[in-house]
Scaffold this active site. Structure first.
Site, mmCIF file in Angstrom:
data_model
loop_
_atom_site.group_PDB
_atom_site.id
_atom_site.type_symbol
_atom_site.label_atom_id
_atom_site.label_comp_id
_atom_site.label_asym_id
_atom_site.label_seq_id
_atom_site.Cartn_x
_atom_site.Cartn_y
_atom_site.Cartn_z
ATOM 1 C CG ASP A 52 -2.127 -0.897 1.035
ATOM 2 O OD1 ASP A 52 -2.141 -1.666 0.045
ATOM 3 O OD2 ASP A 52 -3.024 -0.855 1.891
ATOM 4 N NE ARG A 63 -1.257 3.984 13.610
ATOM 5 C CZ ARG A 63 -0.592 2.997 13.045
ATOM 6 N NH1 ARG A 63 0.700 3.118 12.774
ATOM 7 N NH2 ARG A 63 -1.203 1.886 12.734
ATOM 8 C CG ASP A 70 -4.284 3.903 12.835
ATOM 9 O OD1 ASP A 70 -4.232 4.169 14.053
ATOM 10 O OD2 ASP A 70 -4.134 2.757 12.378
ATOM 11 C CB SER A 76 -5.609 -5.329 8.098
ATOM 12 O OG SER A 76 -5.057 -4.159 8.656
HETATM 13 N N1 ARG Z 1 -8.475 -0.876 16.202
HETATM 14 C C1 ARG Z 1 -7.185 -0.516 16.688
HETATM 15 C C2 ARG Z 1 -7.079 0.964 16.852
HETATM 16 O O1 ARG Z 1 -7.808 1.681 16.276
HETATM 17 C C3 ARG Z 1 -6.066 -1.050 15.814
HETATM 18 C C4 ARG Z 1 -6.029 -0.605 14.409
HETATM 19 C C5 ARG Z 1 -4.761 -1.088 13.786
HETATM 20 N N2 ARG Z 1 -4.848 -1.635 12.486
HETATM 21 C C6 ARG Z 1 -4.886 -2.935 12.117
HETATM 22 N N3 ARG Z 1 -4.500 -3.221 10.940
HETATM 23 N N4 ARG Z 1 -5.301 -3.878 12.873
HETATM 24 O O2 ARG Z 1 -6.233 1.403 17.577
#
Ligand code: ARG
Length: 399
Positions: free
Chosen positions: A14, A93, A122, A174
């Site tokens: 990506d 992040r 994110d 993912s």
């Molecule tokens: N749901 C979690 C959050 O918003 C993790 C998101 C991370 N991404 C993934 N590919 N699982 O903090």
């Protein structure tokens, strides 16, 4: 002059496509990749980035900073989103955003970019963090607006520009991984009724396959900071966490399966693996119960973990509120020196002992043996006074 952009780059398909996509639109792309403990070799990242069109590729090891400045304060707050998620992905992040802003300023770039979608949390965390640090920087998120309608179209685009697409049959998940935990979503996990297939889990052994023998681990804290495992001192908090991840993972500890409320209003099913974090939370909570007076401990439990988790989850790391809550947790951690002993067994973690030079536990007060020094007559009077409002109420109700 070309528009310059610093892109948060994972090295995956990506973000590699994003490099090319931005380049095609006249941007000069500098990629930024941080090691936050995702357990991947990052040596090939610069080649991958340049191959996709980047003019420069920055790679940094941020594990220590991530542990010290992000994981530790979150541990001290015992923050769990919706009571379950130790916030691993959410925490990385703002740190990455900090570095994007740093390099944007250094390389005089007006833009930073990330690979998050328009449906997730994110994007919010990246953008709010960037703006809090430098409101003049513009954020690009190509995935939210590019033309590709399917995975196939992306792969086609990648092939056209010689961006390597892994031949191996791709896992349907993912995954976001760092020191503090692994987050896994998509594929079969999208049915909240379906038990996660074993291959969804990345680092933990299933409790069924975990050793039949339990294992004890002793965590030593100094003013709220984990410094020892089984008597061995760790200068590096990142290393301590990594070690504990290994011990916990072996016993199937730290698996979390939940449906959570995303910021954008969607409920999503996600599973997490956070063996080290889960063990540290159990241990630290227990140590606080020993070294924190009742008034402060109750206030803390009622107000801090939930609020802190919400602000991390919701992208509000760079707020005075977070700093104020850190001041609170740092205050109560002043006495949080000591050891907690835990037992790990087939997915469970149980505190079985705790001790501290600052322990508020007084055996002469607690005991039912002849060593007892508690004045039981004081108990009688206390109970009368404490119960007075109910006595008065009882009279009124019986009328
Ligand atoms: N749901 C979690 C959050 O918003 C993790 C998101 C991370 N991404 C993934 N590919 N699982 O903090």
């Amino acid at each position: 002059m070309a528009k310059r952009v610093i892109l948060a780059y994972s090295g995956g398909l990506d973000t590699s496509i994003i490099v090319r996509w931005l380049t095609e639109r006249g941007y000069e792309v500098i990629t930024y990749t941080a090691d936050v403990g995702q357990g991947e070799e990052l040596t090939e990242i610069p080649d991958k980035a340049r191959n996709a069109g980047a003019v420069e590729a920055i790679v940094e090891d941020l594990r220590e900073e991530f542990a010290e400045r992000y994981c530790l304060p979150t541990l001290k707050a015992l923050a769990l989103y919706e009571g379950k998620y130790p916030l691993s992905a959410a925490l990385s992040r703002p740190l990455i955003a900090e570095r994007l802003v740093y390099y944007a300023e250094k390389f005089k770039a007006d833009y930073v970019a990330h690979g998050s979608t328009g449906k997730g949390n994110d994007q919010v965390r990246f953008e709010l963090s960037v703006w809090a640090l430098n409101p003049d920087i513009e954020v690009l998120a190509p995935v939210r607006e590019w033309e590709f309608k399917s995975r196939e179209e992306q792969v086609e685009y990648a092939k056209k520009f010689n961006i390597p697409v892994k031949a191996t049959k791709e896992k349907p998940y993912s995954i976001d991984r760092n020191l503090w935990g692994v987050s896994i979503e998509c594929g079969p996990l999208e049915d909240p009724w379906q038990e996660p297939p074993e291959d969804a889990y990345q680092i933990t052994t299933s409790p069924e396959k975990a050793p039949d023998e339990s294992e004890y681990v002793t965590v030593g804290f100094e003013k709220g900071r984990p410094v020892q495992l089984n008597g061995e001192t760790y200068k590096s908090l990142a290393q301590l966490i990594e070690k504990l991840n290994g011990i916990g993972a072996k016993h199937g500890v730290g698996r979390i399966d939940m449906v959570e409320n995303r910021l954008v209003g969607i409920k999503s099913r996600e599973i997490y693996e956070a063996p080290g974090a889960v063990i540290l939370y159990e241990a630290y909570r227990d140590l606080l119960s020993l070294t924190t007076d009742r008034f402060t401990f109750h206030y803390f439990l009622n107000h801090v973990p939930h609020e802190y988790a919400k602000l991390v989850y919701e992208g509000l790391w760079f707020t005075p509120l977070r700093e104020a809550l850190d001041a609170f947790t740092n205050k109560i951690s002043e006495l949080a020196t000591g050891e907690v002993r835990l037992k790990l067994y087939k997915g469970s973690v149980q505190v079985v002992g705790r001790r501290s030079p600052n322990s508020l536990y007084v055996e002469e007060l607690a005991t039912y043996s002849e060593k007892d020094q508690f004045d039981q007559i004081a108990g009688k009077h206390f109970t009368r006074v404490w119960g007075l409002p109910l006595k008065v109420l009882g009279r009124v109700r019986r009328k």
